[in-house]
Design a protein around this motif. Structure first.
Motif, PDB file in Angstrom:
ATOM      1  N   ASP A 129      -9.600 -18.580  -4.454  1.00 23.55           N
ATOM      2  CA  ASP A 129     -10.425 -18.785  -3.138  1.00 23.55           C
ATOM      3  C   ASP A 129      -9.401 -18.703  -2.534  1.00 23.55           C
ATOM      4  O   ASP A 129      -9.041 -18.409  -1.231  1.00 23.55           O
ATOM      5  N   VAL A 130      -8.040 -20.056  -2.409  1.00 24.14           N
ATOM      6  CA  VAL A 130      -7.530 -19.716  -1.332  1.00 24.14           C
ATOM      7  C   VAL A 130      -6.773 -18.335  -1.449  1.00 24.14           C
ATOM      8  O   VAL A 130      -6.070 -18.188  -0.043  1.00 24.14           O
ATOM      9  N   VAL A 131      -6.121 -17.474  -2.533  1.00 23.05           N
ATOM     10  CA  VAL A 131      -5.667 -16.647  -2.256  1.00 23.05           C
ATOM     11  C   VAL A 131      -6.097 -15.984  -1.185  1.00 23.05           C
ATOM     12  O   VAL A 131      -5.616 -15.187  -1.111  1.00 23.05           O
ATOM     13  N   THR A 132      -7.879 -15.364  -1.772  1.00 24.88           N
ATOM     14  CA  THR A 132      -7.623 -14.339  -0.981  1.00 24.88           C
ATOM     15  C   THR A 132      -8.922 -14.633   0.625  1.00 24.88           C
ATOM     16  O   THR A 132      -9.008 -13.945   1.592  1.00 24.88           O
ATOM     17  N   THR A 133      -8.269 -16.001   1.159  1.00 19.85           N
ATOM     18  CA  THR A 133      -8.887 -16.192   2.388  1.00 19.85           C
ATOM     19  C   THR A 133      -7.772 -16.020   2.985  1.00 19.85           C
ATOM     20  O   THR A 133      -6.766 -16.104   3.412  1.00 19.85           O
ATOM     21  N   PRO A 134      -8.195 -15.222   4.280  1.00 20.70           N
ATOM     22  CA  PRO A 134      -7.349 -15.263   5.470  1.00 20.70           C
ATOM     23  C   PRO A 134      -5.902 -16.378   6.216  1.00 20.70           C
ATOM     24  O   PRO A 134      -6.943 -17.324   6.397  1.00 20.70           O
TER      25      PRO A 134
ATOM     26  N   LYS B 165      -1.307 -21.808   4.379  1.00 22.05           N
ATOM     27  CA  LYS B 165      -2.344 -21.427   3.346  1.00 22.05           C
ATOM     28  C   LYS B 165      -1.175 -21.437   2.126  1.00 22.05           C
ATOM     29  O   LYS B 165      -1.930 -21.787   1.335  1.00 22.05           O
ATOM     30  N   ALA B 166       0.754 -20.961   2.316  1.00 22.75           N
ATOM     31  CA  ALA B 166       1.096 -21.325   1.267  1.00 22.75           C
ATOM     32  C   ALA B 166       0.946 -22.676   0.986  1.00 22.75           C
ATOM     33  O   ALA B 166       1.240 -22.254  -0.323  1.00 22.75           O
ATOM     34  N   LEU B 167       1.148 -23.819   1.242  1.00 21.07           N
ATOM     35  CA  LEU B 167       0.897 -25.598   1.428  1.00 21.07           C
ATOM     36  C   LEU B 167      -0.420 -25.079   0.283  1.00 21.07           C
ATOM     37  O   LEU B 167      -0.167 -26.251  -0.383  1.00 21.07           O
ATOM     38  N   TRP B 168      -1.200 -24.799   0.877  1.00 22.62           N
ATOM     39  CA  TRP B 168      -2.027 -24.604  -0.221  1.00 22.62           C
ATOM     40  C   TRP B 168      -2.377 -24.475  -1.458  1.00 22.62           C
ATOM     41  O   TRP B 168      -3.237 -24.971  -2.570  1.00 22.62           O
ATOM     42  N   ILE B 169      -1.830 -23.354  -1.363  1.00 18.02           N
ATOM     43  CA  ILE B 169      -1.753 -22.979  -3.250  1.00 18.02           C
ATOM     44  C   ILE B 169      -0.497 -23.506  -3.861  1.00 18.02           C
ATOM     45  O   ILE B 169      -0.201 -23.617  -4.789  1.00 18.02           O
ATOM     46  N   LEU B 170       0.482 -23.956  -3.354  1.00 21.72           N
ATOM     47  CA  LEU B 170       1.077 -25.031  -4.201  1.00 21.72           C
ATOM     48  C   LEU B 170       0.220 -26.315  -4.654  1.00 21.72           C
ATOM     49  O   LEU B 170       0.682 -27.032  -5.815  1.00 21.72           O
ATOM     50  N   VAL B 171      -0.396 -26.898  -3.411  1.00 15.29           N
ATOM     51  CA  VAL B 171      -1.518 -27.952  -3.915  1.00 15.29           C
ATOM     52  C   VAL B 171      -2.383 -27.719  -4.979  1.00 15.29           C
ATOM     53  O   VAL B 171      -2.638 -28.679  -6.207  1.00 15.29           O
ATOM     54  N   VAL B 172      -2.719 -26.323  -4.905  1.00 15.34           N
ATOM     55  CA  VAL B 172      -4.020 -26.023  -6.144  1.00 15.34           C
ATOM     56  C   VAL B 172      -3.424 -25.683  -7.294  1.00 15.34           C
ATOM     57  O   VAL B 172      -3.592 -26.313  -8.247  1.00 15.34           O
ATOM     58  N   VAL B 173      -1.490 -25.159  -7.083  1.00 20.26           N
ATOM     59  CA  VAL B 173      -1.210 -25.203  -8.416  1.00 20.26           C
ATOM     60  C   VAL B 173      -0.491 -26.245  -8.898  1.00 20.26           C
ATOM     61  O   VAL B 173      -0.718 -26.411 -10.185  1.00 20.26           O
ATOM     62  N   LEU B 174      -0.092 -26.969  -8.009  1.00 20.34           N
ATOM     63  CA  LEU B 174       1.024 -28.494  -8.339  1.00 20.34           C
ATOM     64  C   LEU B 174      -0.230 -29.274  -8.939  1.00 20.34           C
ATOM     65  O   LEU B 174       0.376 -29.638  -9.816  1.00 20.34           O
ATOM     66  N   ILE B 175      -1.321 -29.127  -8.794  1.00 19.14           N
ATOM     67  CA  ILE B 175      -2.339 -31.301  -8.414  1.00 19.14           C
ATOM     68  C   ILE B 175      -4.038 -30.123  -8.920  1.00 19.14           C
ATOM     69  O   ILE B 175      -4.869 -29.937  -8.493  1.00 19.14           O
ATOM     70  N   PRO B 176      -3.680 -29.325 -10.408  1.00 19.45           N
ATOM     71  CA  PRO B 176      -5.216 -28.894 -10.546  1.00 19.45           C
ATOM     72  C   PRO B 176      -6.671 -29.207 -10.477  1.00 19.45           C
ATOM     73  O   PRO B 176      -7.420 -28.337  -9.190  1.00 19.45           O
ATOM     74  N   LEU B 177      -6.281 -30.156 -10.667  1.00 11.68           N
ATOM     75  CA  LEU B 177      -8.421 -31.072 -10.320  1.00 11.68           C
ATOM     76  C   LEU B 177      -8.518 -30.790  -8.769  1.00 11.68           C
ATOM     77  O   LEU B 177      -9.270 -30.367  -8.290  1.00 11.68           O
TER      78      LEU B 177
END
Length: 97
Positions: free
Chosen positions: A20-25, A34-46
């Protein structure tokens, strides 16, 4: 067995959040880049996925509710019979004013 089901559910939620993060414009992402959101979702999964869903995801567009005119609501000119009669008179050239 229950641990496997819970693990698969968490994995599915994490993958959904990441996708969802990757495909959101970029211009629709809220609060941080967006790059920070990707890091947050990858590093802190739940927790990262939950925070993304609550604070970063674009808001769904709300459908406008139709407004029904009340008794004192102004009408448009094309709804006013007097205006339409006057317009018809002026178009025919019967302008008496």
């Amino acid at each position: 067995m229950a641990g496997v089901v819970i693990g698969l559910a968490l994995l599915a939620f994490w993958l959904f959040s990441l996708f969802d993060v990757v495909t959101t414009p970029e211009d629709e992402v809220r609060n941080v880049p967006k790059a920070l959101w990707i890091l947050v979702v990858v590093l802190i999964p739940l927790l990262g996925g939950l925070v993304w869903m609550a604070r970063g995801r674009p808001r769904a567009p709300r459908a406008a509710r139709p407004v029904t005119p009340g008794p004192g609501a102004p009408k448009g000119p094309d709804d006013d019979p007097e205006f339409l009669r006057d317009l018809e008179r002026r178009m025919r050239g019967d302008d008496v004013a």
